[in-house]
Enzyme design. Sequence first.
Site, PDB file in Angstrom:
ATOM      1  N   LYS A   1      13.208 -10.727  -3.856  1.00  0.00           N
ATOM      2  CA  LYS A   1      12.386 -11.547  -4.765  1.00  0.00           C
ATOM      3  C   LYS A   1      12.897 -11.572  -6.205  1.00  0.00           C
ATOM      4  CE  LYS A   1       7.838 -11.583  -2.641  1.00  0.00           C
ATOM      5  NZ  LYS A   1       6.417 -11.304  -2.870  1.00  0.00           N
TER       6      LYS A   1
ATOM      7  N   ASP B   1       2.347 -16.366  -5.280  1.00  0.00           N
ATOM      8  CA  ASP B   1       1.429 -15.247  -4.976  1.00  0.00           C
ATOM      9  C   ASP B   1       0.212 -15.230  -5.913  1.00  0.00           C
ATOM     10  OD1 ASP B   1       2.624 -14.120  -2.743  1.00  0.00           O
ATOM     11  OD2 ASP B   1       3.913 -12.794  -3.902  1.00  0.00           O
TER      12      ASP B   1
HETATM   13  P1  NAP Z   1       4.970  -2.400  -4.068  1.00  0.00           P
HETATM   14  O1  NAP Z   1       5.968  -3.215  -4.831  1.00  0.00           O
HETATM   15  O2  NAP Z   1       5.392  -1.235  -3.220  1.00  0.00           O
HETATM   16  O3  NAP Z   1       3.909  -1.885  -5.168  1.00  0.00           O
HETATM   17  C1  NAP Z   1       2.825  -1.049  -4.892  1.00  0.00           C
HETATM   18  C2  NAP Z   1       2.639  -0.089  -6.063  1.00  0.00           C
HETATM   19  O4  NAP Z   1       1.456   0.681  -5.875  1.00  0.00           O
HETATM   20  C3  NAP Z   1       3.797   0.915  -6.219  1.00  0.00           C
HETATM   21  O5  NAP Z   1       4.157   1.005  -7.574  1.00  0.00           O
HETATM   22  C4  NAP Z   1       3.168   2.217  -5.722  1.00  0.00           C
HETATM   23  O6  NAP Z   1       3.757   3.354  -6.275  1.00  0.00           O
HETATM   24  C5  NAP Z   1       1.767   2.040  -6.213  1.00  0.00           C
HETATM   25  N1  NAP Z   1       0.809   2.950  -5.581  1.00  0.00           N
HETATM   26  C6  NAP Z   1       0.845   3.479  -4.337  1.00  0.00           C
HETATM   27  N2  NAP Z   1      -0.251   4.239  -4.140  1.00  0.00           N
HETATM   28  C7  NAP Z   1      -1.001   4.179  -5.265  1.00  0.00           C
HETATM   29  C8  NAP Z   1      -2.242   4.745  -5.670  1.00  0.00           C
HETATM   30  N3  NAP Z   1      -2.956   5.540  -4.845  1.00  0.00           N
HETATM   31  N4  NAP Z   1      -2.715   4.443  -6.901  1.00  0.00           N
HETATM   32  C9  NAP Z   1      -2.017   3.651  -7.734  1.00  0.00           C
HETATM   33  N5  NAP Z   1      -0.819   3.098  -7.413  1.00  0.00           N
HETATM   34  C10 NAP Z   1      -0.320   3.348  -6.193  1.00  0.00           C
HETATM   35  O7  NAP Z   1       4.122  -3.331  -3.110  1.00  0.00           O
HETATM   36  P2  NAP Z   1       3.713  -4.881  -3.342  1.00  0.00           P
HETATM   37  O8  NAP Z   1       4.759  -5.765  -2.799  1.00  0.00           O
HETATM   38  O9  NAP Z   1       3.258  -5.038  -4.737  1.00  0.00           O
HETATM   39  O10 NAP Z   1       2.485  -5.001  -2.341  1.00  0.00           O
HETATM   40  C11 NAP Z   1       1.290  -4.236  -2.512  1.00  0.00           C
HETATM   41  C12 NAP Z   1       0.284  -4.599  -1.430  1.00  0.00           C
HETATM   42  O11 NAP Z   1      -0.096  -5.961  -1.594  1.00  0.00           O
HETATM   43  C13 NAP Z   1       0.822  -4.480   0.007  1.00  0.00           C
HETATM   44  O12 NAP Z   1      -0.193  -4.040   0.839  1.00  0.00           O
HETATM   45  C14 NAP Z   1       1.188  -5.910   0.363  1.00  0.00           C
HETATM   46  O13 NAP Z   1       1.148  -6.165   1.748  1.00  0.00           O
HETATM   47  C15 NAP Z   1       0.066  -6.647  -0.364  1.00  0.00           C
HETATM   48  N6  NAP Z   1       0.385  -8.058  -0.655  1.00  0.00           N
HETATM   49  C16 NAP Z   1      -0.470  -8.981  -0.195  1.00  0.00           C
HETATM   50  C17 NAP Z   1      -0.238 -10.301  -0.444  1.00  0.00           C
HETATM   51  C18 NAP Z   1      -1.210 -11.315   0.088  1.00  0.00           C
HETATM   52  O14 NAP Z   1      -0.896 -12.504   0.064  1.00  0.00           O
HETATM   53  N7  NAP Z   1      -2.376 -10.907   0.536  1.00  0.00           N
HETATM   54  C19 NAP Z   1       0.885 -10.717  -1.180  1.00  0.00           C
HETATM   55  C20 NAP Z   1       1.755  -9.725  -1.668  1.00  0.00           C
HETATM   56  C21 NAP Z   1       1.493  -8.380  -1.385  1.00  0.00           C
HETATM   57  P3  NAP Z   1       4.960   4.076  -5.433  1.00  0.00           P
HETATM   58  O15 NAP Z   1       6.061   3.078  -5.344  1.00  0.00           O
HETATM   59  O16 NAP Z   1       5.281   5.267  -6.269  1.00  0.00           O
HETATM   60  O17 NAP Z   1       4.374   4.440  -4.097  1.00  0.00           O
END
Ligand code: NAP
Length: 283
Positions: free
Chosen positions: A71, A107
Amino acid sequence: MKIEGTTKVIGIFGYPVKHSASPAMHNAAFKALELDYVYLPFEVKPERIETAAKALIALNIAGVNVTIPHKETILPHLNEISREAQLIGAVNTIVVRDNKLIGHNTDGQGFVASLKENGEKKIKEKTLLILGAGGAARAVATQAALEEAGRILITDKLKEKAEQVVRDLNKNIPSCEVRTIPQEEIKSTLKDADFLINATPIGMNPGDPLIINPDWLPTSLLVFDLVYNLGETKLMKAAREKGCRVIGGLGMLVQQGAISFQLWTGKEAPLKVMRKVLEEKFR
Ligand code: NAP
């Protein structure tokens, strides 16, 4: 599905890409509207992203979605980048037009469309607490700031990561109050928040812990869990039982796809058809 010489090709670049629900969702949408398009998964290794981007023009592909890990890394290989995508710093959609690659990020708009679909018409002046500071949090926070949210508070396990998102937003959209909060302040912050948004992957696995103590959730809160692969996450269930309004991530996934679909085809996407495909896959 009939594939002929005229069929336009859309796809998705990811690594891995096997898990993606987008091919099924978009192919069902093309079929429902009888559009001469096909959507294919392309597993692109990280070191081949530049070659893959050039191949879009060489192969006359009409557009693609872009997912992890491309991305951000595909940005230097694009000819134009939409304002949203520039502000977010990542694309999830590319349209190929006149031999040019135009990057978009749907998004954040998908998040807002999903809120609206659930009767929440206004973000203006609302206070949002976002858990997580990854790509999804960036998209949601940027769109909320563009929609003139009152305050956006971001917390991540890694303080520096949340601080970077806040720095970028303060620089790019200074009109909105955006700051980080330490994890210890989640409880007190929730007392005055309108929306709690889970933008972490916590909740994707049924064995994941509940990300927040449900006793901290005021009934006035709207809880939006971006996780979409389970019908109801632990957070959604706990919030529902506390009497909060609850929205799951599946609707946002449909809406971000629908905006991409419209960018590629110029047609309004068949939301019901797309939603049904995802519900069958994830429920
Ligand atoms: P990402 O880039 O891995 O970001 C998630 C962040 O949350 C990371 O910085 C992670 O830290 C942090 N984190 C993990 N556990 C935490 C906690 N307990 N408290 C605070 N922060 C925490 O993931 P992403 O791509 O942003 O996606 C996140 C979620 O959104 C996923 O479940 C994804 O499937 C969902 N999503 C949904 C859609 C939709 O259309 N519905 C679209 C995009 C994403 P670490 O890296 O240190 O673990």
